[in-house]
Design a protein around this motif. Sequence first.
Motif, short mmCIF file in Angstrom:
data_model
loop_
_atom_site.label_atom_id
_atom_site.label_comp_id
_atom_site.label_asym_id
_atom_site.label_seq_id
_atom_site.Cartn_x
_atom_site.Cartn_y
_atom_site.Cartn_z
N UNK A 1 -63.85 -12.54 108.00
CA UNK A 1 -64.89 -12.54 108.61
C UNK A 1 -65.03 -11.78 110.08
N UNK A 2 -66.53 -11.26 110.42
CA UNK A 2 -66.69 -10.58 111.53
C UNK A 2 -65.63 -10.34 112.94
N UNK A 3 -65.30 -9.10 113.47
CA UNK A 3 -64.80 -9.24 114.93
C UNK A 3 -63.28 -8.09 115.22
N UNK A 4 -62.57 -7.95 114.15
CA UNK A 4 -61.73 -6.88 114.04
C UNK A 4 -61.89 -5.75 113.11
N UNK A 5 -63.47 -5.42 112.72
CA UNK A 5 -63.21 -4.06 112.43
C UNK A 5 -62.13 -3.83 111.33
N UNK A 6 -62.12 -4.13 110.50
CA UNK A 6 -60.97 -4.14 109.14
C UNK A 6 -59.88 -4.21 109.44
N UNK A 7 -59.41 -4.85 110.57
CA UNK A 7 -58.07 -5.10 111.12
C UNK A 7 -58.08 -3.98 112.15
N UNK A 8 -58.51 -3.31 112.37
CA UNK A 8 -57.86 -2.26 113.55
C UNK A 8 -57.81 -2.82 115.05
N UNK A 9 -58.94 -3.89 114.77
CA UNK A 9 -59.13 -4.41 116.41
C UNK A 9 -57.41 -4.84 116.59
N UNK A 10 -56.84 -6.06 115.99
CA UNK A 10 -56.26 -6.62 115.38
C UNK A 10 -54.65 -6.17 115.43
N UNK A 11 -54.72 -5.04 115.22
CA UNK A 11 -53.56 -3.89 114.74
C UNK A 11 -52.73 -3.34 115.66
N UNK A 12 -54.19 -2.82 115.89
CA UNK A 12 -52.97 -2.03 117.82
C UNK A 12 -53.59 -2.65 119.52
N UNK A 13 -54.43 -4.02 119.23
CA UNK A 13 -54.49 -4.86 120.20
C UNK A 13 -53.94 -6.45 119.20
N UNK A 14 -52.92 -6.25 119.57
CA UNK A 14 -52.26 -7.21 118.75
C UNK A 14 -52.48 -8.51 119.94
N UNK A 15 -52.58 -8.20 120.86
CA UNK A 15 -52.85 -9.26 122.54
C UNK A 15 -54.06 -10.29 121.95
N UNK A 16 -55.12 -9.35 120.97
CA UNK A 16 -55.86 -10.03 120.84
C UNK A 16 -55.96 -11.30 119.77
N UNK A 17 -54.62 -10.79 118.62
CA UNK A 17 -54.54 -12.03 118.04
C UNK A 17 -54.92 -13.38 118.02
N UNK A 18 -55.66 -14.47 117.15
CA UNK A 18 -56.14 -15.71 117.43
C UNK A 18 -55.02 -16.10 117.55
N UNK A 19 -54.79 -17.05 118.22
CA UNK A 19 -53.19 -18.52 118.08
C UNK A 19 -53.96 -19.61 118.07
N UNK A 20 -53.16 -20.94 117.86
CA UNK A 20 -53.84 -22.27 117.75
C UNK A 20 -52.68 -22.85 118.85
N UNK A 21 -53.05 -24.22 119.03
CA UNK A 21 -52.35 -25.01 119.46
C UNK A 21 -52.40 -26.01 118.30
N UNK A 22 -50.64 -26.26 117.73
CA UNK A 22 -50.49 -27.03 116.81
C UNK A 22 -49.54 -27.94 117.63
N UNK A 23 -50.55 -29.27 116.87
CA UNK A 23 -50.01 -30.06 117.17
C UNK A 23 -49.45 -31.87 116.33
N UNK A 24 -48.04 -31.85 117.12
CA UNK A 24 -46.59 -32.80 115.95
C UNK A 24 -46.66 -34.00 117.12
N UNK A 25 -47.27 -35.30 116.27
CA UNK A 25 -46.80 -35.99 116.20
C UNK A 25 -46.18 -37.16 115.78
N UNK A 26 -45.10 -37.01 116.87
CA UNK A 26 -43.54 -37.74 116.59
C UNK A 26 -44.09 -39.61 116.50
N UNK A 27 -43.56 -40.21 115.10
CA UNK A 27 -44.41 -41.68 114.55
C UNK A 27 -43.24 -42.29 115.24
N UNK A 28 -42.24 -42.25 115.77
CA UNK A 28 -41.51 -43.26 116.26
C UNK A 28 -41.95 -43.80 117.67
N UNK A 29 -41.40 -44.79 118.07
CA UNK A 29 -41.42 -45.35 119.22
C UNK A 29 -40.51 -44.50 120.00
#
Length: 702
Positions: free
Chosen positions: A88-116
Amino acid sequence: MSQIDKIRQSFREPDRRYAVYQIIHGGAADPQRAAYYDERWFGGIVGNVNYPMDFPDNPEIWKSAETGIREYIRRGMHTWLYDEKGYPSGTAGGYVTEYHPEYIAKGLYCYDYWRKIGGPGIYRADVPGDTLWKAVLIPTEGGDPIDVTDCLNERGVLYVNVPAGTFYLFMMSIRRLFDGTHATESYSEPRNYISLSDKAATEAFIACTHEKYKEVLGDQFGKGVLAMFTDEPSLISWNIRKGVFPILPWLDSYPADFEKKYGYEFYKACVAVVLARGNDVTKRRCDFWEFIADTVADSYFGTIQDWCHANHLKSSGHMLEEERLQAHVYNYGSFYRSMKRFDWPGIDQLQTETGALMNDGAIPIARFIASFADINGEHEVFTEFSDHSVRERGAIAGLDCYYGSVNWHLAMGVNNFTSYYSWNGITKEETAAFNRYTARSGFLLRQGCRDSKVAVFYPEAAMWDSYTPSTEARAIDHSDRTRRLDKAFVKASWDLIHRQIDFDYIDRELLCEAEIRDGRLCFADRAYSAVVMPCARVLEEAAMEKLLTLQKAGIDVFFCEELPVKSRETGGTVPAAGEIAQLVEDGKMYFAPTDGFSALLDEKLAPVCRTITTESDNGTYQPMLLSHCRITEEGLRIVYIANMAAEPYTGILHVNGTYSRTCEADAFSGEIMPAECTTADDTTTMQITIQPGEGRFFLLQK
């Protein structure tokens, strides 16, 4: 002189700009290829530079691209600039994220513990990596989550001081988006990605791509170079393969920006989205996705569009997974809001056979995207079309597939064609004739505006309230209410298409801002006599009030599957919802379940909502006919009919109104010839025959 006579010469010798543009990755620099495409009468190319290891600092790649593109322009062709290495467009073949790692996309991984967890007492828990953002306790009996993140000790372990009662433990951790996401699953290469919410990342992408093209081709921007093409950017905070944890998009600035806009903590909205728990769940789910939608539309698509406008270019491109309504939520927050930031919006169409193109189990994406072009005033919409699906099974698409695909697109409203077709087995002469056919057709379908008299509502708030982030493959939410919404939106759309009824897709903003004049809902050059509301269970209060106003003005309102029952602003009921329900009961507004919606249209949709009707010689229903009707200020009516069936169509075409002159325009020969018709009761009637995959133009002049 009639308008038919005025356009005759331009139809016979159309502007080459309306022909097909071949997509060439990295090969735009070869001037010899320009001669090949020139001889075949292509409109031009969509091209890009090569991406060597020293991109973007290698001056030779830019000089080479400049030489090649200028050769196309010299030969009378035009170019679009493709902005990425692969997708997908946005990294210029990886150049943007290689030289600016602060721009690498992050996600919020959500852990729902099953026990009460019972309290009072201390409860120990190790936390999921990489960086714990929030740990909360969710009361099992209802109520807001309790933030216990400060119970994390210096060794990264939670010792939760659990109050009296029973709770679920819910933890959210920030991680780089990579495993199982689009970063690793694209056809291009495994590549870190940027966050579309990060304006600084987009600006870094522009600096090493768009600005570099400007240095060598800026004098041709808006002349020989028409547009920038961005390809399948998306929020990648979901799994293509089956996942373990649900994921939400993340940017470090989200919490503060969200609280400033909505006045409460971001984590409460996250809990509402993932677990549907806490107070004001509907409002918070809508707030969350609206917030994401606005950051994406402004920070990526808006930033690129602003740059394009400042540099005399059109902003163009297509999105990821246009065909699925729920994918619009997790890819963009709102597909509609992002798409409005394209000057020339587009689609990706991998099918080329007419039967596959008529997939009424998915959103009719060409009609969907063409609505943006029709509404925003640019009236230009493109397709990235190809014989990909045929090649994948080792076959070769015949010339009939090429024409059938173009005709399908034209009927839906697409008028620019960028191609990944292989042209295997297609001669030079056949290719040139195909390009002239496409250009002539594109010329005609740029005259006037599409005469859409029905508006289909994009149920954004209902989508936000319904969709729950999923760990299933492709993040599909299989819940009943989300599936019902998906089905209602798709079915209502195709019910109109199968009945040759021109329509546009509108959003809440257009519904509320449009004026009511002479019994129609009017916006710019659009005028709707009916509004279709698919599964709009949750709706803004202003939109509900506007629907009541429409009914009083004599504009028909149709509900498919569900009536509005919840306020988007509060999640509660409001008087307007009760008034709508009463009007439906009184037969002054219309409602049907999804499976009965087509019958409701046949019974209640007023003739004024149609420009044409068709009937076959044997009286049978013709769902495989597509239509596209346009009207010019001078009163020229253009009717385009395409037959997507496997057998010829022979029947009768009825066009509203009486006309002094009727003609047929042949896009193969470029000739405009008289056509026989009869008139009676303010209707013009023509006997027509259309072969499989064929499209035909009829011109009617008042």
